[in-house]
Design an enzyme around this catalytic site. Structure first.
Site, PDB file in Angstrom:
ATOM      1  N   ASP A 140       0.868  -1.180   0.000  1.00  0.00           N
ATOM      2  CA  ASP A 140       0.000   0.000   0.000  1.00  0.00           C
ATOM      3  C   ASP A 140       0.905   1.231   0.000  1.00  0.00           C
ATOM      4  OD1 ASP A 140      -1.661   2.122   0.676  1.00  0.00           O
ATOM      5  OD2 ASP A 140      -2.893   0.926   2.046  1.00  0.00           O
ATOM      6  N   HIS A 141       0.891   1.946  -1.105  1.00  0.00           N
ATOM      7  CA  HIS A 141       1.840   3.051  -1.266  1.00  0.00           C
ATOM      8  C   HIS A 141       1.518   4.239  -0.356  1.00  0.00           C
ATOM      9  CE1 HIS A 141       5.249   4.825  -2.945  1.00  0.00           C
ATOM     10  NE2 HIS A 141       4.970   4.797  -4.237  1.00  0.00           N
TER      11      HIS A 141
END
Ligand code: CAO
Length: 444
Positions: free
Chosen positions: A416-417
């Protein structure tokens, strides 16, 4: 005189106010141990409450629409001793029995909620006597905190249309969702204007799904999606559209690890040790070194976990489920191997309870036994990363003076950036590769 005993709602993962959508028995019915008494349903999961023992139903304490939690009284059953059960149960055996599946190890307490998959369970066939088994919990394993407020018939209607009630706000008193609310929602979606399953992400304003008359082009056959596919599909869709995914690829040299694994296999033949348990240990080491991977987003906070529960994607005939192996930091390779074998067998036999799919920190999806060189796994929200593993392959690797044959394991880490930067992800997979390349690092 046989004893009158209580049947209560077992552990349903702490969920409260879960509506009863269906009574599966009536007063006077003979029930077998583990036969479903009532069906509970949230918007994500349907569960049967099984009879904890065989007997005759003397009183039903719930009605459709009641909302229950663990411990609620379901029925009073006149218990019948096991030797007479078969004869008493015979008349009800004409109905195809749901694959009731309480673990044999817990006879003294109410059997856990049955969690299994159905090929095509709809409310219509439920009531027609061809009842299908209940559905599995979704990949995130948890019942929602808040069950949408709607009558059973509206739930049935919404489910038939594939509408997630959690996305609607009800127009009736107290926020209750009506049939018209569902119809209006569907109209909006068709018109391209409604929010889709994007979690908090709001509407995507997508074009409507293409409507094609496939039969115009050749022979076709309709195959209904299994309920587990529908449920996990909705979760995967939400996770895919609401989490900014990036996938980092790497390779680990597992030549030595494989030699060690084979040696272990020769020494210990009772339990099959696959590369996956080494990966679990390596992932735990990496989670300890990079704690932001062992976390979940909660609004503006990152919840950092101090425990190491690893979810393992298991391929079952009805779809994907993700049981969780707990406290992996304190378990050895053999213990993890036995647990992995047991939990994947239980998954395939549809015997997993909801608790077995809750509390995961990080998931591993291993397609290594099948093939492939890399893939982009979808994060199992609310986790922030997932490791995909593909098939190891012997490759020529330059060792500084020559090419040497090395067994290389492809790793695909989706993250999850919002939580994890690209550099952190590259460090994480590089560290994983280091640990797998030299298992002594697990001791450091
Ligand atoms: N490279 C090469 N071989 C591998 C390997 C890898 N990365 N991983 C496993 N293998 C081998 C094993 O050693 C075993 O070999 P032998 O039978 O010769 O000993 C064989 O492949 C089969 O392994 P397995 O699949 O039975 O066991 P596992 O521990 O690797 O995996 C489980 C267990 C439950 C994860 C797996 O069976 C499974 O269901 N995988 C699918 C997961 C999935 O569907 N993911 C996709 C999610 S996204 O849609």
């Amino acid at each position: 005189m046989a004893e009158l005993k209580e049947a209560r709602v077992p552990d349903i993962g702490g969920s409260k106010d879960v509506p009863v959508i269906e009574l599966l028995v009536k007063v006077g019915d003979a029930v077998k141990k583990d036969q479903g008494l009532v069906t509970l349903e949230s918007d994500k999961a349907t569960m049967e409450v099984p009879a904890p023992f065989a007997g005759i139903v003397r009183e039903l304490k719930l009605k459709v629409g009641d909302e229950v939690a663990e411990g609620a009284l379901v029925a009073m059953i006149e218990a019948i001793d096991a030797t007479t059960t078969a004869a008493v149960a015979a008349p009800v055996a004409e109905k195809p029995a749901a694959p009731i599946s309480a673990p044999a190890t817990a006879p003294a307490v109410p059997a856990p909620v049955v969690v299994s998959a159905a090929a095509s369970a709809t409310p219509a066939n439920v009531s027609s006597g061809t009842r299908s088994p209940p559905v599995a919990f979704a990949a995130d394993g948890l019942m929602p905190d808040k069950v949408p407020y709607a009558s059973p018939s509206v739930r049935v209607f919404a489910r038939e249309l594939g509408v997630d009630l959690a996305q609607l706000s009800g127009s009736e008193r107290g926020g209750r969702i009506s049939k018209e609310d569902v119809q209006n929602f569907v109209k909006k979606v068709i018109a391209g204007g409604a929010a889709t399953s994007a979690g908090n992400g709001g509407g995507l304003n997508l074009l409507p799904w293409p409507q094609v008359d496939f039969a115009k082009f050749g022979a076709i056959e309709l195959q209904p999606l299994s309920r587990i596919k529908k449920i996990s599909g909705a979760n995967l869709h939400r996770n895919w559209v609401s989490i900014p995914h990036v996938t980092q690829f790497d390779e680990a040299d597992i030549t030595e690890m494989e030699a060690f694994r084979k040696k272990l296999g020769e020494e210990q033949k009772d339990v099959k040790v696959t590369p996956l348990v080494f990966l679990i240990k390596a992932v735990v080491a990496a989670l300890k070194k990079y704690p932001q991977f062992n976390a979940s987003l909660d609004g503006d906070n990152l919840v950092l976990k101090k425990y190491f529960h690893i979810g393992i994607a298991v391929d079952t005939p009805d779809g994907l489920v993700v049981p969780v192996l707990r406290d992996c930091e304190s378990k050895g390779l053999f213990e993890l191997s036995s647990e992995l074998a047991a939990i994947s067998a239980r998954a395939r036999e549809k015997k997993l309870g909801p608790a077995e799919m809750q509390g995961g920190c990080f998931s591993i999806s291993s397609l290594g036994g099948i093939g492939g060189t890399a893939f982009t796994p979808i994060i199992n929200a609310p986790e922030v990363a997932i490791l995909g593993v593909s098939k190891s392959l012997t490759k020529p690797v330059w060792n500084g003076s020559e090419f040497a044959p090395r067994l290389m394991l492809p790793l695909s880490l989706s993250y999850d950036h919002r939580v994890i930067d690209g550099a952190a992800a590259a460090r994480f997979t590089a560290y994983l590769a280091q640990v797998l390349g030299d298992l002594r690092r697990l001791l450091v």
